[in-house]
Write a protein that holds these residues in place. Structure first.
Motif, PDB file in Angstrom:
ATOM      1  N   GLN A  53      -7.126   6.540   1.287  1.00  8.09           N
ATOM      2  CA  GLN A  53      -6.520   5.212   1.198  1.00  8.09           C
ATOM      3  C   GLN A  53      -5.000   5.309   1.217  1.00  8.09           C
ATOM      4  O   GLN A  53      -4.411   6.378   1.039  1.00  8.09           O
ATOM      5  N   GLU A 398     -10.726  -1.665   6.004  1.00  6.65           N
ATOM      6  CA  GLU A 398     -11.668  -2.589   5.371  1.00  6.65           C
ATOM      7  C   GLU A 398     -11.363  -4.023   5.804  1.00  6.65           C
ATOM      8  O   GLU A 398     -10.211  -4.448   5.803  1.00  6.65           O
ATOM      9  N   ARG A 400     -12.364  -8.257   5.397  1.00  2.00           N
ATOM     10  CA  ARG A 400     -13.014  -9.299   4.608  1.00  2.00           C
ATOM     11  C   ARG A 400     -12.751 -10.643   5.276  1.00  2.00           C
ATOM     12  O   ARG A 400     -11.722 -10.836   5.934  1.00  2.00           O
ATOM     13  N   ALA A 426      -7.381  -2.974  -3.032  1.00  5.58           N
ATOM     14  CA  ALA A 426      -8.513  -2.504  -3.829  1.00  5.58           C
ATOM     15  C   ALA A 426      -8.095  -2.237  -5.267  1.00  5.58           C
ATOM     16  O   ALA A 426      -8.860  -2.480  -6.199  1.00  5.58           O
ATOM     17  N   VAL A 427      -6.871  -1.720  -5.425  1.00  2.00           N
ATOM     18  CA  VAL A 427      -6.298  -1.472  -6.747  1.00  2.00           C
ATOM     19  C   VAL A 427      -4.883  -2.010  -6.749  1.00  2.00           C
ATOM     20  O   VAL A 427      -4.127  -1.793  -5.797  1.00  2.00           O
ATOM     21  N   ASP A 437      -8.978  -3.687  -9.974  1.00  4.31           N
ATOM     22  CA  ASP A 437      -9.704  -2.495  -9.526  1.00  4.31           C
ATOM     23  C   ASP A 437     -11.115  -2.933  -9.158  1.00  4.31           C
ATOM     24  O   ASP A 437     -11.371  -4.144  -9.017  1.00  4.31           O
ATOM     25  N   ASP A 438     -12.030  -1.993  -9.023  1.00  2.00           N
ATOM     26  CA  ASP A 438     -13.377  -2.379  -8.609  1.00  2.00           C
ATOM     27  C   ASP A 438     -14.115  -3.178  -9.679  1.00  2.00           C
ATOM     28  O   ASP A 438     -15.189  -3.722  -9.430  1.00  2.00           O
ATOM     29  N   GLY A 439     -13.542  -3.279 -10.856  1.00  2.00           N
ATOM     30  CA  GLY A 439     -14.104  -4.133 -11.905  1.00  2.00           C
ATOM     31  C   GLY A 439     -13.556  -5.531 -11.897  1.00  2.00           C
ATOM     32  O   GLY A 439     -13.902  -6.344 -12.762  1.00  2.00           O
TER      33      GLY A 439
END
Length: 475
Positions: A53, A398, A400, A426-427, A437-439
């Motif tokens: 990344q 990526e 979207r 992503a972050v 983040d992914d959370g």
């Protein structure tokens, strides 16, 4: 063994001036070291693996309108909402405007009001001032703004009766900004041409939103840029043109720079990706902004200027009205609010628009480094020891699709609805805190700082050796 606060490991760090595979070490809210990726990962309380990344500086959006009151309309956001949306979009610093809401609010009061509202921000905030009319108190007010760290002033050459400043005011403010080592911001559209063109359209019954693009011709923008550049040349004032929508306007700035003027061009994501056919679409009110969208040929030529490096920043011009406000008077553009939500989508729309013909370094320049440097925002726009730990990790491949209803800007639409875009974060790390983040989103609370800005010339000179690796701790 030293344990650091955070390490972003194994990523490709991309600055505006180059890239390297490195581990980014963060302590106390700042970048403290870049360790070559072939070396072991330093110990940290948290390590994020960015293998495969890109890691870029957090975005600096130099043109946002938060909780803005214009006439009887107020945008539907506040600092908590807009700063949260900014972080979702990889922007870690926003620059808002203190624009007097009426003749009773002074330029100084408008800025101090915004500074109070900004205490709820989740990301860092800087401010521009604005002057509508000149009086004997303006020099003192501008001095107070400079002391507050507000080193730029925006003026409008259109919108008579509300925000428009006349030529005498613009020239006098330019003189003061030279004295105070500041930057003059200009919304450039020639008011007499626009007023006459709008009146002609109204007389013909062509005054609904579907006719917006024909009421504000390209000539009106370009002649205003030309006149303003003449005043800037006469006074010696550095000048920054917001939301330029035509290649002719950009070319005028380029020609001025060749002559030695300090002049800068900003454009917005919507001018790079949308054209005037949107006004014949099912929902033309989604695209009510000034200047309006231009012809497909103009959009293509504007993108060429961006790829050539003639455009210095891409800002959102975020103005968060909702559809109920937009639809009150679609029958008459003179009475509807103009402006688009965009602080959250600036990163992917711009990155996608630049995918052909530009490098990631070019993208970082207009998304982060250029806005920070030109606006003299210390500690921003670069990943290097001593700079703030504002970082974005993303996979450039990526994709979207934009879902306006799923965005976080406090409104119910996006002008980019349904478009497939690359370059989503992503972050996101803001001031050393991992906020995305992914959370999902980790609300840091109202931790955003008000960032006092440096003098324009002083900051430019201080940053002259940054690309040689000089720390910005003292800036």
């Amino acid at each position: 063994m030293t344990t650091h606060d955070l390490v972003i490991a194994h990523g490709t760090v991309v600055n505006s001036f180059g890239r390297q595979a490195a581990h980014v070490v963060v302590d106390g809210g700042r970048v403290t070291e870049l360790v070559d990726a072939t070396e072991p990962v330093p110990a940290a309380a948290r390590t994020i693996d960015a293998s495969g990344q890109l890691v870029i500086p957090g975005g600096v959006d130099g043109h946002c309108h938060v909780a803005q009151v214009t006439g009887r309309f107020r945008t539907s956001d506040d600092y908590r909402t807009t700063s949260t949306a900014a972080l979702w979009g990889g922007t870690t610093t926003i620059i808002d405007f203190g624009i007097p809401r009426d003749a009773q609010e002074s330029p100084l009061d408008a800025v101090l009001n915004k500074k109070r509202l900004a205490e709820e921000s989740r990301c860092d905030v800087a401010l521009h001032g604005s002057v509508v009319s000149w009086d004997e108190t303006v020099p003192w007010q501008l001095e107070q703004l400079a002391a507050e760290g507000v080193r730029s002033v925006k003026m409008y050459t259109t919108n008579r009766g509300s925000t428009m400043a006349d030529g005498d005011t613009i020239l006098k403010v330019m003189r003061e900004m030279v004295r105070l080592d500041g930057l003059t911001y200009i919304h450039a559209e020639h008011d007499p041409i626009i007023a006459d063109c709008t009146e002609q359209h109204a007389a013909d019954g062509r005054i609904g939103i579907e006719h917006l693009h024909s009421t504000r011709p390209e000539l009106a923008e370009e002649i205003s840029v030309k006149e303003t550049l003449a005043m800037a040349e006469y006074t010696g004032a550095p000048v920054y043109f917001v939301h330029q929508s035509t290649p002719g306007a950009v070319d005028l700035v380029t020609e001025a720079r060749v002559r030695g003027q300090e002049a800068y061009s900003e454009t917005c994501p919507h001018y790079l990706t949308l054209d005037d056919t949107v006004y014949g679409s099912t929902f033309p009110e989604w695209y009510a902004c000034c200047p309006p969208m231009r012809s497909p040929e103009t959009v293509a030529a504007l993108k060429e200027r961006l790829a050539a490096g003639a455009i210095h920043t891409v800002s959102s011009d975020h103005s968060c009205y909702d559809l109920s406000q937009k639809r009150e008077r679609t029958d008459d553009i003179r009475f509807m609010p103009h402006g688009l939500p965009g602080v959250e989508t600036r990163m992917p729309v711009t990155f996608t628009a630049m995918a052909a013909g530009s490098t990631v370094e070019d993208f970082v320049e207009v998304f982060s480094a250029g806005p920070a440097r030109i606006n003299a925002v210390p500690g921003k726009g670069t990943i290097a020891p001593g700079f703030d730990a504002d970082l974005v990790v993303f996979d450039p491949d990526e994709k979207r699709e934009v879902d306006g209803g799923a965005l976080h800007m406090g409104t119910d639409f996006s002008p980019f609805e349904g478009k497939t875009l690359s370059g989503w974060p992503a972050v996101v790390v803001s001031g050393g805190r991992v906020v995305i983040d992914d959370g999902g989103f980790h609300d840091p609370g109202p931790v955003g700082r008000f960032v006092p800005r440096n003098g324009f010339i002083a900051h430019r000179d201080a940053l002259s050796s940054v690309q040689d690796g000089v720390s910005a701790i003292s800036l």
